[in-house]
Design an enzyme around this catalytic site. Structure first.
Site, mmCIF file in Angstrom:
data_model
loop_
_atom_site.group_PDB
_atom_site.id
_atom_site.type_symbol
_atom_site.label_atom_id
_atom_site.label_comp_id
_atom_site.label_asym_id
_atom_site.label_seq_id
_atom_site.Cartn_x
_atom_site.Cartn_y
_atom_site.Cartn_z
ATOM 1 N N ASP A 268 0.858 -1.188 0.000
ATOM 2 C CA ASP A 268 0.000 0.000 0.000
ATOM 3 C C ASP A 268 0.890 1.233 0.000
ATOM 4 O O ASP A 268 1.801 1.352 0.811
ATOM 5 C CB ASP A 268 -0.901 -0.006 1.247
ATOM 6 C CG ASP A 268 -1.893 1.138 1.198
ATOM 7 O OD1 ASP A 268 -2.652 1.199 0.214
ATOM 8 O OD2 ASP A 268 -1.896 1.982 2.116
ATOM 9 N N ASP B 53 3.987 -2.774 -43.901
ATOM 10 C CA ASP B 53 3.051 -3.895 -43.736
ATOM 11 C C ASP B 53 2.298 -4.107 -45.041
ATOM 12 O O ASP B 53 2.433 -3.322 -45.990
ATOM 13 C CB ASP B 53 2.081 -3.624 -42.566
ATOM 14 C CG ASP B 53 1.634 -4.927 -41.890
ATOM 15 O OD1 ASP B 53 1.036 -5.772 -42.585
ATOM 16 O OD2 ASP B 53 1.890 -5.103 -40.681
ATOM 17 N N ARG C 165 6.900 -9.834 -33.036
ATOM 18 C CA ARG C 165 5.875 -10.884 -33.177
ATOM 19 C C ARG C 165 5.617 -11.227 -34.649
ATOM 20 O O ARG C 165 4.485 -11.397 -35.074
ATOM 21 C CB ARG C 165 4.577 -10.447 -32.484
ATOM 22 C CG ARG C 165 4.767 -10.257 -30.999
ATOM 23 C CD ARG C 165 3.479 -10.258 -30.263
ATOM 24 N NE ARG C 165 2.606 -9.198 -30.690
ATOM 25 C CZ ARG C 165 1.313 -9.334 -30.887
ATOM 26 N NH1 ARG C 165 0.744 -10.500 -30.720
ATOM 27 N NH2 ARG C 165 0.572 -8.314 -31.256
ATOM 28 N N GLY D 110 3.597 -2.953 -48.562
ATOM 29 C CA GLY D 110 4.386 -3.891 -49.356
ATOM 30 C C GLY D 110 4.418 -5.257 -48.701
ATOM 31 O O GLY D 110 3.882 -5.447 -47.600
ATOM 32 N N ASP D 111 5.045 -6.183 -49.431
ATOM 33 C CA ASP D 111 5.173 -7.546 -48.929
ATOM 34 C C ASP D 111 6.646 -7.748 -48.592
ATOM 35 O O ASP D 111 7.498 -7.657 -49.489
ATOM 36 C CB ASP D 111 4.699 -8.517 -50.027
ATOM 37 C CG ASP D 111 4.741 -9.959 -49.555
ATOM 38 O OD1 ASP D 111 5.587 -10.272 -48.695
ATOM 39 O OD2 ASP D 111 3.944 -10.765 -50.046
ATOM 40 N N PHE D 112 6.944 -8.008 -47.316
ATOM 41 C CA PHE D 112 8.369 -8.073 -46.940
ATOM 42 C C PHE D 112 9.087 -9.303 -47.501
ATOM 43 O O PHE D 112 10.302 -9.420 -47.401
ATOM 44 C CB PHE D 112 8.595 -7.879 -45.436
ATOM 45 C CG PHE D 112 7.833 -8.780 -44.478
ATOM 46 C CD1 PHE D 112 7.748 -10.144 -44.677
ATOM 47 C CD2 PHE D 112 7.250 -8.239 -43.338
ATOM 48 C CE1 PHE D 112 7.086 -10.969 -43.779
ATOM 49 C CE2 PHE D 112 6.566 -9.046 -42.429
ATOM 50 C CZ PHE D 112 6.479 -10.419 -42.660
HETATM 51 C C1 LIG Z 1 1.323 -10.898 -35.382
HETATM 52 S S1 LIG Z 1 1.240 -9.415 -36.254
HETATM 53 C C2 LIG Z 1 2.366 -8.429 -35.331
HETATM 54 C C3 LIG Z 1 2.090 -6.972 -35.490
HETATM 55 C C4 LIG Z 1 3.027 -6.043 -34.751
HETATM 56 N N1 LIG Z 1 4.397 -6.186 -35.176
HETATM 57 C C5 LIG Z 1 2.902 -6.241 -33.264
HETATM 58 O O1 LIG Z 1 3.901 -6.540 -32.606
HETATM 59 O O2 LIG Z 1 1.822 -6.040 -32.730
HETATM 60 C C6 LIG Z 1 2.124 -9.746 -37.740
HETATM 61 C C7 LIG Z 1 2.113 -8.571 -38.716
HETATM 62 O O3 LIG Z 1 2.925 -8.936 -39.842
HETATM 63 C C8 LIG Z 1 2.258 -8.518 -41.015
HETATM 64 N N2 LIG Z 1 2.716 -9.344 -42.162
HETATM 65 C C9 LIG Z 1 2.534 -10.665 -42.305
HETATM 66 N N3 LIG Z 1 3.071 -11.077 -43.472
HETATM 67 C C10 LIG Z 1 3.587 -9.977 -44.054
HETATM 68 C C11 LIG Z 1 4.282 -9.767 -45.284
HETATM 69 N N4 LIG Z 1 4.520 -10.764 -46.118
HETATM 70 N N5 LIG Z 1 4.672 -8.518 -45.580
HETATM 71 C C12 LIG Z 1 4.414 -7.480 -44.730
HETATM 72 N N6 LIG Z 1 3.786 -7.640 -43.552
HETATM 73 C C13 LIG Z 1 3.370 -8.873 -43.236
HETATM 74 C C14 LIG Z 1 0.790 -8.734 -40.690
HETATM 75 O O4 LIG Z 1 -0.052 -7.991 -41.543
HETATM 76 C C15 LIG Z 1 0.724 -8.269 -39.252
HETATM 77 O O5 LIG Z 1 0.484 -6.899 -39.169
#
Ligand SMILES: C[S@@+](CC[C@H](N)C(=O)[O-])C[C@H]1O[C@@H](n2cnc3c(N)ncnc32)[C@H](O)[C@@H]1O
Length: 665
Positions: A88, A532, A574, A557-559
């Site tokens: 407390d 993302d 994550r 984009g797509d990573f």
């Molecule tokens: C589990 S979430 C985590 C989000 C955030 N980093 C967090 O910690 O809260 C995974 C993220 O990765 C993105 N993601 C998944 N595959 C992807 C890709 N090929 N290119 C870009 N982003 C991607 C998803 O859209 C999502 O927003």
């Protein structure tokens, strides 16, 4: 770990924090302590006039909080904790005690009485050790201490005072300020333990643990069942030096109502009527708890309680007849807890779905019928739900003397379950309920087939014509879930290491930008690009933080396929646990190609223990059988090394996520 040999003594024990304060939880988690939170139902209403000095009041309140939880758990939670920690915090100025303000005027009164003056912050801490005995009784031993820190406020102008009050920060804080946030701006100096002002004197606590575990023969701290025989009566007295630091210890062996602490006995009797204060027979809990008057006023509640504990009582009778022994009781409780876990989750999901915690925040003290009317549900069902939430520590009874049960939020619900709370988990709870729950209900198939059950859940929903959600709604629900979780974890991740040398960062899979906003707040020289998928980035306007607009930008984009933005620091929060090994290598090699030597890579995940024995959160998450897998810190480290990133630091935060900082060689 050399730093916390005392904390590590508690590994494997059921440690319970009898406080819903997020600040206390964070301090203890950061110290590496694993514990459960069971907020105390003890009301902070002791008569302050009974105490000679302010710290005595804080210590006594801490004791009562800890004891209430220690006594409740064997009955309500069907398990006996090893240790309960109560605390407390109060502020004292001119020998007057200031607790939490009840409204803005009260906050104004408190803060103006502190303006330009030095005051003391006292935190009383009680450590209760619980010992299950063969005859179904629990013995309690208690150590209590306090810490004092002196704080001086600057002269506060009226404008400053009201701006601070209107920020909303003072409302749940002793003395009406939080030194760790905006309130820090009011403070001229601090003499003593800073964490004590935040809410928990960690250093003093560790010293007391060290005393209990390493230097005292008076405490029965061995494994349950092999406790030292304990003498009757008090084990010691408290000896305070003139600085208020407790040099010796106060240890009370709570065995009988005529304990050597008259004040303690008096308060216990105030709250617990006629049962012996510190020796509780499990089967007689109903007549001994603080809520007795309410139980006898509400026969429904009483019935419900009796039903729930009857099977256990029968079992105990068998045990008392000598055919079973203590470890089996513990095992049974553990199994019951696992069997019932889903019921507790579902009660939380449902209350959250009906926005019960928002309702009771806006209108505290409604009865079941009033809540039922507001949420458009049956009175009977609502009553069951509300009572279940009380038993889980999410709601509490407002006025125990009132003939009807009037419900209000506990601190835990106020902090995490309201949808508007700064650290609301409302969105993540809906994600758990709507997305993860159906997946886990197909766990058997998932285990048989070794793949995620997303497709099966989708087909089933289509068959039941249940897919009333548009894809936009589904996306928003996912993003809300990620956002609320990230808001809770982002600060610990963003501040785990000194990142000030990185001027530009790119958060890959950064979703709503929650982490990016936290990073620019923690590192003012930094700007962050959130990268993302296009479908996610196009929804970003729902989550924008206009205070940091110019420092945070979004790129779609797509990573795995597109060119990555250039940056000094890449963040993967994550993301990796969801990727197959193949995709993970594609992503890491793309980062390695884009990053220059000296660039950083900040990875945030749950790191599994090296022997893969825990933590359960990580291992249970793996059961969703996404494409990826959960890994330990050294597994991630090796993966990163293969792509030229040398790990500089690893931090097991003890919070929800762990963090690793690597640097491109
Ligand atoms: C589990 S979430 C985590 C989000 C955030 N980093 C967090 O910690 O809260 C995974 C993220 O990765 C993105 N993601 C998944 N595959 C992807 C890709 N090929 N290119 C870009 N982003 C991607 C998803 O859209 C999502 O927003």
């Amino acid at each position: 770990m050399v730093l916390n040999p005392v904390i590590s003594k508690l590994a494997g024990k059921l440690v319970v924090l009898a406080s819903a304060s997020p600040r206390r939880q964070e301090i203890l988690r950061n110290a590496g302590l694993r514990f459960e939170v069971v907020p105390s139902w003890f009301k902070e209403t002791l008569d302050k006039g009974l105490f000679k000095a302010p710290h005595e009041y804080a210590v006594e309140t801490a004791k009562q909080k800890a004891l209430e939880v220690a006594r409740r758990m064997p009955f309500k939670h069907l398990k006996t904790p090893d240790i309960v920690i109560g605390a407390d915090t109060i502020v004292a100025v001119n020998n007057m005690i200031l607790e939490k303000p009840v409204d803005k005027q009260d906050a104004y009164r408190m803060l103006s009485s502190l303006s330009g003056k030095e005051h003391s912050v006292f935190t009383g801490v009680a450590i209760v050790l619980c010992h299950d005995k063969d005859n179904q009784e629990v013995d309690y031993q208690m150590m209590a201490f306090y810490e004092e820190t002196k704080v001086k406020f600057a002269d506060l102008s009226e404008d400053m005072l009201w701006e601070y009050i209107n920020s909303g920060e003072p409302m749940d804080k002793a003395g009406g300020y939080g030194i760790q946030a905006l309130g820090g701006m009011l403070v001229e100096y601090v003499h003593g333990d800073f964490l004590n002002v935040v809410g928990f004197p960690l250093n003093h606590f560790c010293k007391q643990l060290d005393f209990i575990y390493n230097h005292s023969s008076s405490f029965a701290v061995e494994k349950k069942g092999s406790a030292h025989p304990l003498p009757n009566g008090s084990l010691g007295t408290s000896i305070l030096d003139q600085h208020g630091l407790q040099k010796s210890y106060e240890a009370e062996k709570h065995r009988s109502p005529d304990s050597s602490s008259p004040k303690l006995t008096q308060h216990i009797q105030n709250t617990s009527t006629n049962s012996p204060a510190h020796k509780v027979k499990r089967t007689s809990y109903e007549s001994g708890v603080g809520s007795r008057s309410r139980v006898s006023n509400s026969s429904k509640h009483n019935d419900g309680e009796s039903c729930r504990i009857t099977p256990l009582n029968r079992r105990q009778e068998t045990e008392q007849s000598g055919t079973e022994n203590q470890p089996q009781t513990q095992d049974l409780k553990r199994i019951c807890e696992l069997m019932d876990g889903f019921k507790a989750s579902k009660a939380l999901f449902t209350a959250s779905r009906f926005c019960v915690f928002d309702l009771l925040h806006n209108k505290p003290g409604l009865d079941a019928a009033q809540v039922a009317e507001e949420i458009k549900a049956s009175v009977k069902g609502t009553e069951c739900l509300l009572e279940a939430c009380v038993s889980l520590g999410l709601l509490k009874i407002k006025d125990k003397a009132h003939p009807k049960s009037l419900f209000e939020n506990t601190e835990l619900a106020t902090s995490f379950l309201r949808s508007e709370a700064p650290f609301s988990l409302h969105g993540y709870i809906q994600h758990c309920s709507e997305t993860l729950w159906p997946l886990y209900s197909h766990l058997e198939s998932a285990v048989k087939e070794g793949v995620s059950q997303h497709q099966r859940v989708k087909r089933q929903k289509e068959l039941c014509q249940d897919s009333v959600c548009s894809s936009q709604e589904l996306k928003l629900r996912f993003m809300n879930g990620m956002h609320s979780f990230a808001k809770i974890t982002a600060s610990a991740v963003a501040t785990a290491f000194d990142l000030s040398r990185f001027k530009t960062a790119c958060d890959l899979g950064g979703c709503t930008g929650a982490m990016a906003y936290e990073l620019v707040k923690a590192h003012p020289g930094m700007s962050v690009t959130v990268f993302d998928l296009p479908a996610v980035v196009e929804m970003r306007e729902h989550f924008l933080d206009h205070n940091a607009d110019n420092k945070v930008s979004f790129v779609a984009g797509d990573f795995l396929e597109d060119e990555l933005p250039k940056a000094d620091l890449y963040i993967l929060a994550r993301v990796l646990h969801d990727l197959t090994d193949e995709k993970l290598h594609i992503l890491l090699s793309k980062i390695a190609q884009t990053a220059s030597p000296g660039c950083g890579l900040l990875l945030s995940e749950i790191f599994l223990d090296e022997d893969r024995g825990g933590p359960s959160r990580g291992l249970l998450q793996a059961l969703s059988l996404s494409e990826g897998k959960q890994r330990s810190a050294s597994e991630y480290k090796l993966l990163l090394e293969r792509h030229g990133f040398i790990t500089a630091h690893i931090r097991h935060t003890g919070h929800l996520l762990d963090v690793m900082l690597s640097v491109k060689a």
